[in-house]
Design an enzyme around this catalytic site. Structure first.
Site, PDB file in Angstrom:
ATOM      1  CG  HIS A   1      10.690   6.432   1.163  1.00 30.83           C
ATOM      2  ND1 HIS A   1      10.960   5.340   0.388  1.00 30.83           N
ATOM      3  CD2 HIS A   1      11.231   7.498   0.519  1.00 30.83           C
ATOM      4  CE1 HIS A   1      11.647   5.725  -0.694  1.00 30.83           C
ATOM      5  NE2 HIS A   1      11.826   7.017  -0.625  1.00 30.83           N
TER       6      HIS A   1
ATOM      7  CB  CYS B   1      -7.915  13.164  13.828  1.00 32.16           C
ATOM      8  SG  CYS B   1      -7.321  14.198  15.164  1.00 32.16           S
TER       9      CYS B   1
ATOM     10  CD  GLN C   1      15.049   2.633  -1.048  1.00 36.27           C
ATOM     11  OE1 GLN C   1      14.425   3.038  -2.011  1.00 36.27           O
ATOM     12  NE2 GLN C   1      15.911   1.657  -1.124  1.00 36.27           N
TER      13      GLN C   1
HETATM   14  P1  NAD Z   1      11.413  -2.844  -4.533  1.00 38.97           P
HETATM   15  O1  NAD Z   1      10.129  -3.488  -4.183  1.00 38.97           O
HETATM   16  O2  NAD Z   1      11.451  -1.951  -5.695  1.00 38.97           O
HETATM   17  O3  NAD Z   1      12.537  -3.953  -4.787  1.00 38.97           O
HETATM   18  C1  NAD Z   1      12.728  -5.038  -3.931  1.00 38.97           C
HETATM   19  C2  NAD Z   1      14.120  -5.599  -4.191  1.00 38.97           C
HETATM   20  O4  NAD Z   1      14.363  -6.658  -3.262  1.00 38.97           O
HETATM   21  C3  NAD Z   1      14.322  -6.193  -5.584  1.00 38.97           C
HETATM   22  O5  NAD Z   1      15.516  -5.701  -6.134  1.00 38.97           O
HETATM   23  C4  NAD Z   1      14.425  -7.710  -5.328  1.00 38.97           C
HETATM   24  O6  NAD Z   1      15.282  -8.361  -6.239  1.00 38.97           O
HETATM   25  C5  NAD Z   1      14.989  -7.737  -3.921  1.00 38.97           C
HETATM   26  N1  NAD Z   1      14.732  -8.962  -3.152  1.00 38.97           N
HETATM   27  C6  NAD Z   1      13.801  -9.923  -3.338  1.00 38.97           C
HETATM   28  N2  NAD Z   1      13.875 -10.877  -2.372  1.00 38.97           N
HETATM   29  C7  NAD Z   1      14.882 -10.502  -1.555  1.00 38.97           C
HETATM   30  C8  NAD Z   1      15.455 -11.064  -0.390  1.00 38.97           C
HETATM   31  N3  NAD Z   1      14.988 -12.197   0.157  1.00 38.97           N
HETATM   32  N4  NAD Z   1      16.497 -10.425   0.185  1.00 38.97           N
HETATM   33  C9  NAD Z   1      16.985  -9.277  -0.346  1.00 38.97           C
HETATM   34  N5  NAD Z   1      16.487  -8.695  -1.454  1.00 38.97           N
HETATM   35  C10 NAD Z   1      15.433  -9.289  -2.043  1.00 38.97           C
HETATM   36  O7  NAD Z   1      11.903  -2.149  -3.222  1.00 38.97           O
HETATM   37  P2  NAD Z   1      12.541  -0.737  -2.997  1.00 38.97           P
HETATM   38  O8  NAD Z   1      13.748  -0.586  -3.853  1.00 38.97           O
HETATM   39  O9  NAD Z   1      12.691  -0.621  -1.545  1.00 38.97           O
HETATM   40  O10 NAD Z   1      11.483   0.331  -3.523  1.00 38.97           O
HETATM   41  C11 NAD Z   1      10.123   0.260  -3.160  1.00 38.97           C
HETATM   42  C12 NAD Z   1       9.625   1.456  -2.336  1.00 38.97           C
HETATM   43  O11 NAD Z   1       8.445   1.015  -1.707  1.00 38.97           O
HETATM   44  C13 NAD Z   1      10.534   1.842  -1.227  1.00 38.97           C
HETATM   45  O12 NAD Z   1      10.881   3.139  -1.456  1.00 38.97           O
HETATM   46  C14 NAD Z   1       9.725   1.686   0.072  1.00 38.97           C
HETATM   47  O13 NAD Z   1       9.486   2.946   0.648  1.00 38.97           O
HETATM   48  C15 NAD Z   1       8.388   1.181  -0.322  1.00 38.97           C
HETATM   49  N6  NAD Z   1       8.006  -0.137   0.276  1.00 38.97           N
HETATM   50  C16 NAD Z   1       8.300  -0.410   1.583  1.00 38.97           C
HETATM   51  C17 NAD Z   1       7.979  -1.642   2.131  1.00 38.97           C
HETATM   52  C18 NAD Z   1       8.338  -1.910   3.574  1.00 38.97           C
HETATM   53  O14 NAD Z   1       8.349  -0.996   4.385  1.00 38.97           O
HETATM   54  N7  NAD Z   1       8.679  -3.155   3.932  1.00 38.97           N
HETATM   55  C19 NAD Z   1       7.354  -2.612   1.349  1.00 38.97           C
HETATM   56  C20 NAD Z   1       7.030  -2.289   0.023  1.00 38.97           C
HETATM   57  C21 NAD Z   1       7.376  -1.043  -0.500  1.00 38.97           C
HETATM   58 ZN    ZN Z   2      -6.933  16.166  13.951  1.00 43.37          ZN
END
Ligand code: NAD
Ligand code: ZN
Length: 248
Positions: free
Chosen positions: A120, A149, A102
């Site tokens: 995503h 752009c 995601q």
């Molecule tokens: P979320 O932010 O809803 O949940 C994060 C989860 O990670 C929680 O359940 C938490 O308990 C857990 N967590 C905390 N520390 C951790 C660790 N050290 N190791 C493993 N797990 C840990 O995340 P989501 O469910 O991915 O949903 C958020 C949406 O936001 C996603 O769909 C994504 O597209 C987007 N998003 C992406 C990024 C990225 O690309 N890194 C960052 C923020 C949000």
């Molecule tokens: Zn363009």
């Protein structure tokens, strides 16, 4: 060895077709804050509002200023951690076939994982809202917002915003991969954003073991997942990989 780690090692050894579903939690140890829980970026505003297509259309300058620019700075600097690297090693061992993520940070690919479904989309690219031209995010000059752009159109992340459709190919492939796998590792996702959160349900319904790795329980815990290994992604993957790579 911890009994749950031992159980995961056995399940993965017996797996012919393991897949992983990852969320923002796997990238926390790389310095990228998640949406929920503690982490500077999102405590100031609601991601469901600001990372929404309606917000972007209404005021692209605002969304760039408070969200995209900051995310760009964080992601430009981020490196894969032991969680991403552990999944890459599991792939190289022939156990893990596909990563459904995601995340939009590109860190699984940076770690070397080859089959990554970006559920995503990606933040590594921006695309023009007029002519669809794609530009690497790293090359975008964010000194004047919103960046444009060469055709004059406004640039936007090539990622799925709230209120937008999942790229159909990513959805179809994820559903197919989830239905076919025998083990699904669900790492660092709060499992509340749909339809990604239904991939473990599809896997379980098709007879797969669903192994959750997360410091906290989620709505899947005790209902959909076979068991939860509580802990950070990097630490837990290190323990699993050490036991798999150096048995005995
Ligand atoms: P979320 O932010 O809803 O949940 C994060 C989860 O990670 C929680 O359940 C938490 O308990 C857990 N967590 C905390 N520390 C951790 C660790 N050290 N190791 C493993 N797990 C840990 O995340 P989501 O469910 O991915 O949903 C958020 C949406 O936001 C996603 O769909 C994504 O597209 C987007 N998003 C992406 C990024 C990225 O690309 N890194 C960052 C923020 C949000
Ligand atoms: Zn363009």
């Amino acid at each position: 060895m911890d009994t749950l780690i031992a159980r995961a090692v056995t399940d993965l050894k017996n797996a012919r077709n393991a897949v992983a579903l990852t969320g923002a939690g796997i990238s926390i140890e790389s310095g990228i804050p998640p949406f929920r829980g503690k982490g500077g970026l999102w405590e100031r505003f609601d991601p469901m509002e600001i990372a929404h297509i309606d917000a972007f259309v209404a005021d692209p300058e605002l969304v760039w200023r408070v969200l995209v620019k900051e995310l760009k700075e964080v992601i430009d600097r981020a490196l894969p951690n032991d969680g991403h690297k552990g999944l890459e090693r599991l792939g190289r061992m022939g156990i893990l076939k596909t990563v459904i993520t995601q995340n939009v940070d590109g860190l699984h690919q940076a770690a070397g994982s080859t089959d990554v479904i970006e559920f995503h989309g990606t933040f590594a690219w921006q695309r023009c809202t007029e002519c669809e031209t794609r530009v690497p995010t790293r090359d975008v000059d964010a000194s004047v917002l919103p960046p444009r752009c060469s055709c004059g159109g406004i640039l936007r992340p090539d990622a799925v915003l709230f209120g937008e459709m999942i790229p159909p190919e990513a959805l179809w492939r994820s559903q197919e991969v989830a239905a076919r796998c025998d083990v699904m590792l669900v790492i660092g996702t709060s499992a509340v954003v749909q339809p990604a959160a239904s991939m473990p349900i599809i896997a379980r319904q098709s007879g797969a073991r669903v192994i959750e790795i997360n410091p906290e329980p989620t709505p899947l815990t005790g209902a959909v997942s076979s068991y939860l290994i509580r802990g950070g992604a990097g630490e837990v993957m290190n323990r699993i990989m050490a036991a798999l790579e150096h048995p005995g």
